[in-house]
Design a protein around this motif. Structure first.
Motif, PDB file in Angstrom:
ATOM      1  N   ARG A 234       0.801  -1.008   0.076  1.00 49.63           N
ATOM      2  CA  ARG A 234       0.304   0.153   0.103  1.00 49.63           C
ATOM      3  C   ARG A 234       1.063   1.340  -0.063  1.00 49.63           C
ATOM      4  O   ARG A 234       1.983   1.314   0.399  1.00 49.63           O
ATOM      5  CB  ARG A 234      -0.920  -0.012   1.213  1.00 49.63           C
TER       6      ARG A 234
ATOM      7  N   LEU B  66       1.153   4.884   1.338  1.00 47.43           N
ATOM      8  CA  LEU B  66       0.930   5.838   2.506  1.00 47.43           C
ATOM      9  C   LEU B  66       1.624   6.999   2.449  1.00 47.43           C
ATOM     10  O   LEU B  66       2.689   7.358   2.075  1.00 47.43           O
ATOM     11  CB  LEU B  66       0.966   5.077   3.990  1.00 47.43           C
TER      12      LEU B  66
ATOM     13  N   LEU C  71       2.177   5.420  13.177  1.00 50.42           N
ATOM     14  CA  LEU C  71       0.912   5.321  12.251  1.00 50.42           C
ATOM     15  C   LEU C  71      -0.333   4.483  12.636  1.00 50.42           C
ATOM     16  O   LEU C  71      -0.075   3.288  12.607  1.00 50.42           O
ATOM     17  CB  LEU C  71       1.165   5.241  10.670  1.00 50.42           C
TER      18      LEU C  71
ATOM     19  N   GLN D 114      -1.802   1.051  10.725  1.00 46.35           N
ATOM     20  CA  GLN D 114      -1.544   1.048   9.232  1.00 46.35           C
ATOM     21  C   GLN D 114      -0.439  -0.097   9.044  1.00 46.35           C
ATOM     22  O   GLN D 114       0.322  -0.168   8.119  1.00 46.35           O
ATOM     23  CB  GLN D 114      -0.816   2.436   9.118  1.00 46.35           C
TER      24      GLN D 114
ATOM     25  N   ASP E  17      -0.521  -1.018  14.825  1.00 49.81           N
ATOM     26  CA  ASP E  17       0.158   0.514  14.597  1.00 49.81           C
ATOM     27  C   ASP E  17       1.574   0.010  13.865  1.00 49.81           C
ATOM     28  O   ASP E  17       2.134  -0.880  14.113  1.00 49.81           O
ATOM     29  CB  ASP E  17       0.657   1.001  15.906  1.00 49.81           C
TER      30      ASP E  17
END
Length: 301
Positions: A162, A164, A180, A183, A189
């Protein structure tokens, strides 16, 4: 994935020391920097040089790469993962890297496969790059461009397939982490531990920025005003007359920002006196006039 010879890219021998590798990187990065280079394919060459330096400047990465290279691969050969991974068996090397900018810092699939996964470099089924911690968070190293550190810019990173966007706190220090929430791959986290990405023009010394500036002999002897790059943009720097190679000039407040009330660092400009190549008869004649003017005793002087 296709093998890349990082030593060949930098133009150094496999036994080259850290200083030689750094010098080669600086020279090529200046040559191919997209902002100044007129060379064909400069941007791709610049990315390739950055990738090679990123692999060889770190002792662990270099050791892992050397083990692969010792198997006789040549540039363009298809690479097969070695049995048991790198390091001679389970465990091997443990690289947990997240690269800022364009998702992966512009690095090739070869680099990402070799260094961007854990346990030996090559990815296994269901094996993410970041490493889970005992507190449930997942930690990954985060190589951030100095410009983003200086300005506090957002950067994009690729984590678990992904992309970010990460807000980088202005002046954040190496070893500090950005959390984050939610995520991490698979949930939880994500803690991004900051390290400074290699830069073609600058080195970091605490909060100070070091920049090597090439000056011509007449600029050093007579003095000059030269445009110098900084993280905040180019500025004019006055070179005093009778300067020698290695002289250091200070641009106050042009380093990395301070945090918690600490002042910003400075930029230290170190002069490197270089003689331009004489490409025409007129330029060669200019050097002959210099030779005649200074004579044979200039070394003793």
């Amino acid at each position: 994935m296709r093998f890349k010879d990082y030593y060949e890219i930098l133009g150094v021998e496999p036994g080259a020391g850290e200083a030689e590798i750094k010098t080669a990187y600086r020279r090529l990065a200046r040559k191919y920097h997209p902002d100044v280079s007129k060379e064909p394919g400069a941007e791709e060459q610049f990315k390739s040089v950055n990738e090679a330096y990123e692999a060889l400047r770190d002792p662990q990465k270099r050791a892992a790469y050397d083990q692969l290279r010792a198997r006789g691969y040549r540039p363009g050969d298809e690479v097969q993962p070695p049995p048991g991974g790198f390091g001679g068996g389970p465990g091997g090397f443990d690289f947990d890297e997240v690269f800022a900018g364009g998702g992966n810092g512009g690095f090739s699939d070869f680099f990402q496969e070799l260094f961007g996964r854990r346990r030996g470099g090559f990815a296994g089924a269901g094996q993410p790059g970041p490493r889970p911690r005992g507190d449930g968070a997942t930690r990954a190293k985060f190589a951030v461009p100095l410009e983003a550190i200086h300005r506090g810019d957002p950067v994009r990173v690729a984590v678990g397939g992904r992309s970010l966007e990460v807000r980088v706190p202005k002046g954040i220090r190496p070893g500090q982490a950005i959390r984050l929430a939610g995520q991490a791959p698979g949930g939880g986290d994500l803690l991004l531990e900051v390290e400074y990405a290699a830069h073609p023009q600058f080195e970091v010394d605490g909060r100070n920025i070091i920049h090597a500036l090439a000056v011509a002999p007449w600029e050093a002897a007579l003095g000059a005003t030269i445009s110098v790059p900084t993280l905040g943009g180019a500025v004019d720097l006055k070179i005093p007359a009778d300067s020698e190679g290695g002289r250091k000039l200070r641009l106050r407040g042009r380093g990395l920002p301070g945090t918690g009330g600490a002042p910003a660092g400075d930029q230290i400009v170190e002069l490197e006196i270089l003689a331009p190549k004489a490409n025409t008869e007129e330029e060669r004649e200019a050097y002959r006039r210099m030779r005649d003017a200074f004579g044979d005793d200039w070394r003793r002087a």
